[in-house]
Design a protein around this motif. Structure first.
Motif, PDB file in Angstrom:
ATOM      1  N   ALA A   1     -70.607  -0.537  82.037  1.00  0.00           N
ATOM      2  CA  ALA A   1     -71.432  -0.915  80.672  1.00  0.00           C
ATOM      3  C   ALA A   1     -70.165  -0.848  79.222  1.00  0.00           C
ATOM      4  O   ALA A   1     -70.365  -1.851  78.664  1.00  0.00           O
ATOM      5  CB  ALA A   1     -72.526   0.056  80.396  1.00  0.00           C
TER       6      ALA A   1
ATOM      7  N   SER B   1     -78.822 -13.323  81.588  1.00  0.00           N
ATOM      8  CA  SER B   1     -79.356 -12.150  80.834  1.00  0.00           C
ATOM      9  C   SER B   1     -80.567 -11.639  81.419  1.00  0.00           C
ATOM     10  O   SER B   1     -81.602 -11.367  81.114  1.00  0.00           O
ATOM     11  CB  SER B   1     -79.724 -12.600  79.508  1.00  0.00           C
ATOM     12  OG  SER B   1     -80.480 -13.744  79.645  1.00  0.00           O
TER      13      SER B   1
ATOM     14  N   SER C   1     -73.047  -4.563  70.209  1.00  0.00           N
ATOM     15  CA  SER C   1     -73.281  -4.605  71.510  1.00  0.00           C
ATOM     16  C   SER C   1     -73.869  -3.459  72.061  1.00  0.00           C
ATOM     17  O   SER C   1     -74.802  -3.584  72.920  1.00  0.00           O
ATOM     18  CB  SER C   1     -71.480  -4.513  72.305  1.00  0.00           C
ATOM     19  OG  SER C   1     -71.012  -5.605  72.090  1.00  0.00           O
TER      20      SER C   1
ATOM     21  N   ARG D   1     -83.156  -1.756  75.360  1.00  0.00           N
ATOM     22  CA  ARG D   1     -84.453  -2.484  76.220  1.00  0.00           C
ATOM     23  C   ARG D   1     -85.609  -2.311  75.540  1.00  0.00           C
ATOM     24  O   ARG D   1     -85.922  -1.306  74.890  1.00  0.00           O
ATOM     25  CB  ARG D   1     -84.411  -1.905  77.762  1.00  0.00           C
ATOM     26  CG  ARG D   1     -83.061  -2.220  78.464  1.00  0.00           C
ATOM     27  CD  ARG D   1     -83.316  -1.759  79.793  1.00  0.00           C
ATOM     28  NE  ARG D   1     -84.328  -2.202  80.707  1.00  0.00           N
ATOM     29  CZ  ARG D   1     -84.108  -3.298  81.301  1.00  0.00           C
ATOM     30  NH1 ARG D   1     -82.988  -4.005  81.379  1.00  0.00           N
ATOM     31  NH2 ARG D   1     -85.169  -3.917  81.894  1.00  0.00           N
TER      32      ARG D   1
ATOM     33  N   VAL E   1     -72.248  -7.061  82.127  1.00  0.00           N
ATOM     34  CA  VAL E   1     -73.488  -7.348  81.837  1.00  0.00           C
ATOM     35  C   VAL E   1     -74.526  -6.687  82.994  1.00  0.00           C
ATOM     36  O   VAL E   1     -75.593  -6.437  82.596  1.00  0.00           O
ATOM     37  CB  VAL E   1     -73.736  -8.956  81.529  1.00  0.00           C
ATOM     38  CG1 VAL E   1     -73.273  -9.437  80.329  1.00  0.00           C
ATOM     39  CG2 VAL E   1     -73.827  -9.638  82.879  1.00  0.00           C
TER      40      VAL E   1
ATOM     41  N   SER F   1     -77.431  -4.459  71.452  1.00  0.00           N
ATOM     42  CA  SER F   1     -78.054  -5.510  72.489  1.00  0.00           C
ATOM     43  C   SER F   1     -78.465  -5.020  73.484  1.00  0.00           C
ATOM     44  O   SER F   1     -78.995  -5.686  74.268  1.00  0.00           O
ATOM     45  CB  SER F   1     -76.818  -6.461  72.624  1.00  0.00           C
ATOM     46  OG  SER F   1     -75.926  -5.834  73.358  1.00  0.00           O
ATOM     47  N   ARG F   2     -77.900  -3.669  73.808  1.00  0.00           N
ATOM     48  CA  ARG F   2     -78.567  -3.103  75.259  1.00  0.00           C
ATOM     49  C   ARG F   2     -79.581  -2.159  75.134  1.00  0.00           C
ATOM     50  O   ARG F   2     -80.320  -1.568  76.128  1.00  0.00           O
ATOM     51  CB  ARG F   2     -77.146  -2.347  75.787  1.00  0.00           C
ATOM     52  CG  ARG F   2     -76.062  -3.268  76.106  1.00  0.00           C
ATOM     53  CD  ARG F   2     -74.810  -2.298  76.775  1.00  0.00           C
ATOM     54  NE  ARG F   2     -73.689  -2.958  77.109  1.00  0.00           N
ATOM     55  CZ  ARG F   2     -73.334  -3.536  78.180  1.00  0.00           C
ATOM     56  NH1 ARG F   2     -74.433  -3.802  79.249  1.00  0.00           N
ATOM     57  NH2 ARG F   2     -72.273  -4.059  78.324  1.00  0.00           N
TER      58      ARG F   2
ATOM     59  N   PRO G   1     -79.629  -5.217  83.681  1.00  0.00           N
ATOM     60  CA  PRO G   1     -78.329  -4.701  84.122  1.00  0.00           C
ATOM     61  C   PRO G   1     -78.508  -4.253  85.625  1.00  0.00           C
ATOM     62  O   PRO G   1     -77.334  -4.033  86.391  1.00  0.00           O
ATOM     63  CB  PRO G   1     -78.314  -3.302  83.410  1.00  0.00           C
ATOM     64  CG  PRO G   1     -79.837  -2.930  83.115  1.00  0.00           C
ATOM     65  CD  PRO G   1     -80.264  -4.530  82.794  1.00  0.00           C
TER      66      PRO G   1
ATOM     67  N   TYR H   1     -76.588   1.495  81.673  1.00  0.00           N
ATOM     68  CA  TYR H   1     -76.502   0.621  80.431  1.00  0.00           C
ATOM     69  C   TYR H   1     -77.254   0.830  79.259  1.00  0.00           C
ATOM     70  O   TYR H   1     -76.957   0.112  78.312  1.00  0.00           O
ATOM     71  CB  TYR H   1     -76.915  -0.713  81.294  1.00  0.00           C
ATOM     72  CG  TYR H   1     -75.814  -1.233  82.017  1.00  0.00           C
ATOM     73  CD1 TYR H   1     -75.101  -2.323  81.679  1.00  0.00           C
ATOM     74  CD2 TYR H   1     -75.750  -1.043  83.548  1.00  0.00           C
ATOM     75  CE1 TYR H   1     -73.903  -2.965  82.351  1.00  0.00           C
ATOM     76  CE2 TYR H   1     -74.555  -1.459  84.242  1.00  0.00           C
ATOM     77  CZ  TYR H   1     -73.809  -2.500  83.801  1.00  0.00           C
ATOM     78  OH  TYR H   1     -72.677  -3.163  84.646  1.00  0.00           O
ATOM     79  N   ALA H   2     -78.149   1.743  79.439  1.00  0.00           N
ATOM     80  CA  ALA H   2     -79.026   1.874  78.300  1.00  0.00           C
ATOM     81  C   ALA H   2     -78.226   2.959  77.283  1.00  0.00           C
ATOM     82  O   ALA H   2     -77.977   4.095  77.731  1.00  0.00           O
ATOM     83  CB  ALA H   2     -80.241   2.330  78.459  1.00  0.00           C
TER      84      ALA H   2
END
Length: 268
Positions: A199, A4, A262, A268, A204, A265-266, A7, A221-222
């Motif tokens: 993504a 973790s 999911s 930030r 990940v 979870s991305r 990205p 990824y955001a």
């Protein structure tokens, strides 16, 4: 064990110590490379640079040379003199080849040859492996090919297969999957497209080779505001409903709720 770090993972040659701190400041984690980015005659100095570096070991990954290479033993001896304990193993081709690492190390297995991709299921099951990564150019070279991409810029089918297999085998073992670097630094739209797909597919992180690629990967990824609003809304609705239900015209069941989790979870 989970992976973790974030990205955007930025490669930095181990023979360029003046770049270490800047790379770490720009990216989510830095991959200090003792392998392909360093010429054979410069490897000894590169190893000393790693020993001398004053970096947060929790945000550093070291890529070592392949387990069957002459440089591997010296790389292991170097790691023993540092606090870094996350190691990317170049050209991983079997789970057995990872036995040289003691239990203090977390491993990122880089499957970038035909043998490595073929053994991806067994490699992913190794207890010290926390993530899997694939590589296109070495893979095609191992097959005797000349290019991983078509004239239009997209991956050839064999590269797409390797990418999918590594992602699936990592997921089957609950490990993270890292997408390969986009080597054309000027092709921002191509990088963006691949990172968005990575993504959405479940990777990940995406590795990169230039600081300018970091922001593109992070943005890919955001999740956007609309996706975040949908995810929060559907999860809130799930708290009021029983079983399968309808939300904004769409059937919602547990797999869709996992998609929503999911998304969040991305954030930030």
């Amino acid at each position: 064990m989970t992976f973790s770090l974030g990205p955007a993972l930025l490669f930095c040659p181990a023979d360029r110590p003046e770049r270490f701190r800047g790379a770490l400041e720009k990216a989510d984690a830095v991959i200090i490379d003792l392998e392909d980015a360093v010429l054979p005659e410069a490897k000894a100095g590169a190893r000393q640079n790693l020993i001398d570096a004053d970096l947060d070991p929790d945000r550093v990954i070291v890529r070592v040379n392949a387990p069957d290479s002459a440089a591997f033993t010296a790389d292991l001896a170097t790691l023993a003199q540092t606090d870094v304990r996350t190691v990317m193993v170049a050209k991983t081709e079997s789970a057995e080849s990872l036995s040289a690492f003691d239990e203090s190390f977390s491993l990122v297995a880089l499957c970038e040859t035909a043998r490595g991709v073929h053994a991806a299921d067994r490699i992913a099951a190794h207890p010290q492996v926390v993530a899997m990564m694939w590589g296109a150019e070495d893979l095609v070279a191992s097959l005797g090919g000349t290019s991983s991409r078509t004239a239009k810029g997209g991956y050839r089918d064999v590269a797409r297969y390797a990418r999918s297999r590594v992602l699936l085998e990592a997921g089957a073992q609950g490990k993270g999957a890292i997408d390969a670097v986009h080597v054309d630094i000027e092709d921002v739209s191509g990088l963006e497209s691949e990172a968005v797909d990575a993504a959405a597919s479940g990777f990940v992180a995406t590795a990169c080779i230039h600081p300018s690629q970091v922001a593109v990967i992070r943005a890919a990824y955001a999740p956007d505001e609309a996706s975040i609003e949908w995810a929060r809304g559907v999860l809130e609705a799930a708290g009021r409903e029983r079983g399968v239900f309808r939300f904004r015209g769409r059937m919602i069941d547990e797999p869709v709720l996992r998609h929503a989790r999911s998304v969040l979870s991305r954030v930030r």
